[in-house]
Write a protein that holds these residues in place. Structure first.
Motif, PDB file in Angstrom:
ATOM      1  N   UNK A 126      -5.235  -0.875 -14.601  1.00  0.00           N
ATOM      2  CA  UNK A 126      -3.831  -0.519 -14.425  1.00  0.00           C
ATOM      3  C   UNK A 126      -3.028  -1.591 -13.728  1.00  0.00           C
ATOM      4  N   UNK A 127      -1.846  -1.185 -13.287  1.00  0.00           N
ATOM      5  CA  UNK A 127      -0.892  -2.080 -12.632  1.00  0.00           C
ATOM      6  C   UNK A 127      -0.856  -1.760 -11.148  1.00  0.00           C
ATOM      7  N   UNK A 128      -0.970  -2.772 -10.314  1.00  0.00           N
ATOM      8  CA  UNK A 128      -0.856  -2.619  -8.865  1.00  0.00           C
ATOM      9  C   UNK A 128       0.440  -3.274  -8.421  1.00  0.00           C
ATOM     10  N   UNK A 129       1.277  -2.505  -7.744  1.00  0.00           N
ATOM     11  CA  UNK A 129       2.526  -3.033  -7.187  1.00  0.00           C
ATOM     12  C   UNK A 129       2.327  -3.237  -5.695  1.00  0.00           C
ATOM     13  N   UNK A 170       7.084   1.163 -14.544  1.00  0.00           N
ATOM     14  CA  UNK A 170       5.937   0.529 -15.190  1.00  0.00           C
ATOM     15  C   UNK A 170       4.734   1.463 -15.306  1.00  0.00           C
ATOM     16  N   UNK A 171       4.802   2.657 -14.683  1.00  0.00           N
ATOM     17  CA  UNK A 171       3.655   3.548 -14.703  1.00  0.00           C
ATOM     18  C   UNK A 171       2.461   2.949 -13.979  1.00  0.00           C
ATOM     19  N   UNK A 172       2.682   2.472 -12.760  1.00  0.00           N
ATOM     20  CA  UNK A 172       1.645   1.750 -12.019  1.00  0.00           C
ATOM     21  C   UNK A 172       0.468   2.646 -11.650  1.00  0.00           C
ATOM     22  N   UNK A 173      -0.653   2.010 -11.414  1.00  0.00           N
ATOM     23  CA  UNK A 173      -1.862   2.685 -10.946  1.00  0.00           C
ATOM     24  C   UNK A 173      -1.791   2.940  -9.447  1.00  0.00           C
ATOM     25  N   UNK A 174      -1.149   2.023  -8.709  1.00  0.00           N
ATOM     26  CA  UNK A 174      -1.153   2.084  -7.243  1.00  0.00           C
ATOM     27  C   UNK A 174       0.057   1.339  -6.702  1.00  0.00           C
ATOM     28  N   UNK A 175       0.654   1.900  -5.634  1.00  0.00           N
ATOM     29  CA  UNK A 175       1.697   1.216  -4.880  1.00  0.00           C
ATOM     30  C   UNK A 175       1.159   0.953  -3.484  1.00  0.00           C
ATOM     31  N   UNK A 176       1.196  -0.305  -3.069  1.00  0.00           N
ATOM     32  CA  UNK A 176       0.747  -0.685  -1.735  1.00  0.00           C
ATOM     33  C   UNK A 176       1.950  -1.240  -0.977  1.00  0.00           C
TER      34      UNK A 176
END
Length: 363
Positions: A2-5, A157-163
């Protein structure tokens, strides 16, 4: 994968003199490059352009005037991006600078265009480095140290995780600088329970955010099914640990709020241009029945807005929700309190609904 932001606040991007914290940025870029090499897409949302500009210009305190904020950003933005580009290029990761404004997120067509552009960069295996376009924004610095921007980027973006990286170890029961007994909150599953905590919107001399804006950002992201973590960006390996699910910082698990991507955009990104007061029956129907709002239920029209703008709907001073109106403010003032047939007699081309249920979201 996925996408990590990854979002970095001003307090960890720059020191008190406005100089980049290179060691911190190197650590974050190490983690970003490792995630990228492992097959994940990475997006960096950074604050710090104004802080960097302040450092270059020798300004001791964050300016308040909009033109000074914009000028400081213009001075600092290029230099800040250059640091990210150098560090990630050294780690064999291509980057792109992306500047967004509140309008790019709040206007639906611009929102979709931003998503397409960012997705294409990710398809090319490029890491976007995103900041608010402070140089041209006209709404003050409107994203709350870019916490709101990071949440919106995660959603679109439908991210996997927001940090969310900050200068503290996470969310505390009170401000640890003022209360030595304050304890870290490791997990937040009930946002309503946070009302009991002393979560201040305190800022540094360089930033515009605070823990409250990070909690709101986490609430936005988790409502769309994206878990979030607030953690100390000065700790080596913190991004990798957060993505791996290790017990670091404050974790906010994903929730099923039942909102479509459109309604999430409406709830969190579309700015309200006015306010409609409604009677008790209309408020109950909206909250419990999922119905549309008809002119007959409207008791007062506040503000100046056009058809297609978002407006807040309130009853007895409490916000019921937000919706996109089919009428302008002037038109609604002419037909408020009227049944649909009466309204059509005055405005023949008007819709039966002031706000259709498909374009309304509860608060």
């Amino acid at each position: 994968m996925g996408i990590v932001v990854i979002k970095l606040g001003s307090s960890i991007v720059c020191d008190d003199a406005g100089h980049p914290r290179r060691e911190v940025l190197e650590q974050v870029c190490d983690d970003a490059a490792a995630l990228h090499a492992g097959g994940r897409d990475v997006v960096i949302v950074t604050s710090g352009a104004i802080a960097r500009g302040m450092g270059v210009m020798g300004l001791g305190m964050r300016p308040r005037a909009v033109d000074e904020l914009q000028a400081a950003s213009a001075v600092g933005q290029g230099q800040l991006y250059r640091v990210y580009d150098e560090l990630l290029t050294e780690r064999r990761v291509a980057t792109a600078q992306v500047l967004l404004t509140f309008f790019d997120i709040s206007a639906r067509t611009h929102y979709l265009n931003a998503r397409q552009t960012l997705q294409k960069l990710l398809d090319w295996r490029v890491v976007p480095v995103i900041n608010e376009n402070d140089t041209t924004t006209t709404d003050e610095i409107s994203f709350g140290d870019n916490d709101f921007l990071a949440a919106q980027v995660s959603i679109l973006l439908g991210a996997e995780q927001l940090v969310l990286l900050t200068s503290t170890d996470g969310l505390y029961t009170a401000d640890p600088r003022l209360d030595p007994s304050a304890e870290i909150v490791p997990l937040v599953e009930d946002f309503d329970a946070l009302a009991e905590l002393d979560i201040r919107q305190t800022t540094t001399t360089l930033g515009s955010g605070g823990m409250r804006s990070k909690v709101v950002a986490a609430e936005m992201a988790t409502a769309s099914g994206i878990p979030a973590v607030v953690a100390n960006g000065k700790t080596a390996g913190i991004v990798a640990a957060a993505v791996a699910g290790e017990p670091v910082g404050t974790r906010f698990p994903a929730r099923d709020a039942g909102y479509s991507s459109f309604k999430l955009w409406l709830k969190y990104a579309k700015q309200a241009r006015g306010r409609l007061a409604v009677d008790a029956g209309a408020a109950r129907a909206l909250r419990e029945g999922g119905t549309s709002l008809l002119p007959v239920g409207i008791t007062e029209v506040g503000g100046g807005f056009d058809a297609g703008d978002a407006v807040e709907v309130v009853h007895d001073g409490a916000v019921v929700g937000k919706g996109i109106t089919n009428y302008s403010a002037a038109e609604l003032r002419r037909v408020q309190g009227m049944k649909s047939a009466e309204a059509r007699a005055i405005l023949p081309r008007a819709s039966d609904e002031a706000i259709h249920r498909d374009y309304f979201v509860l608060a």
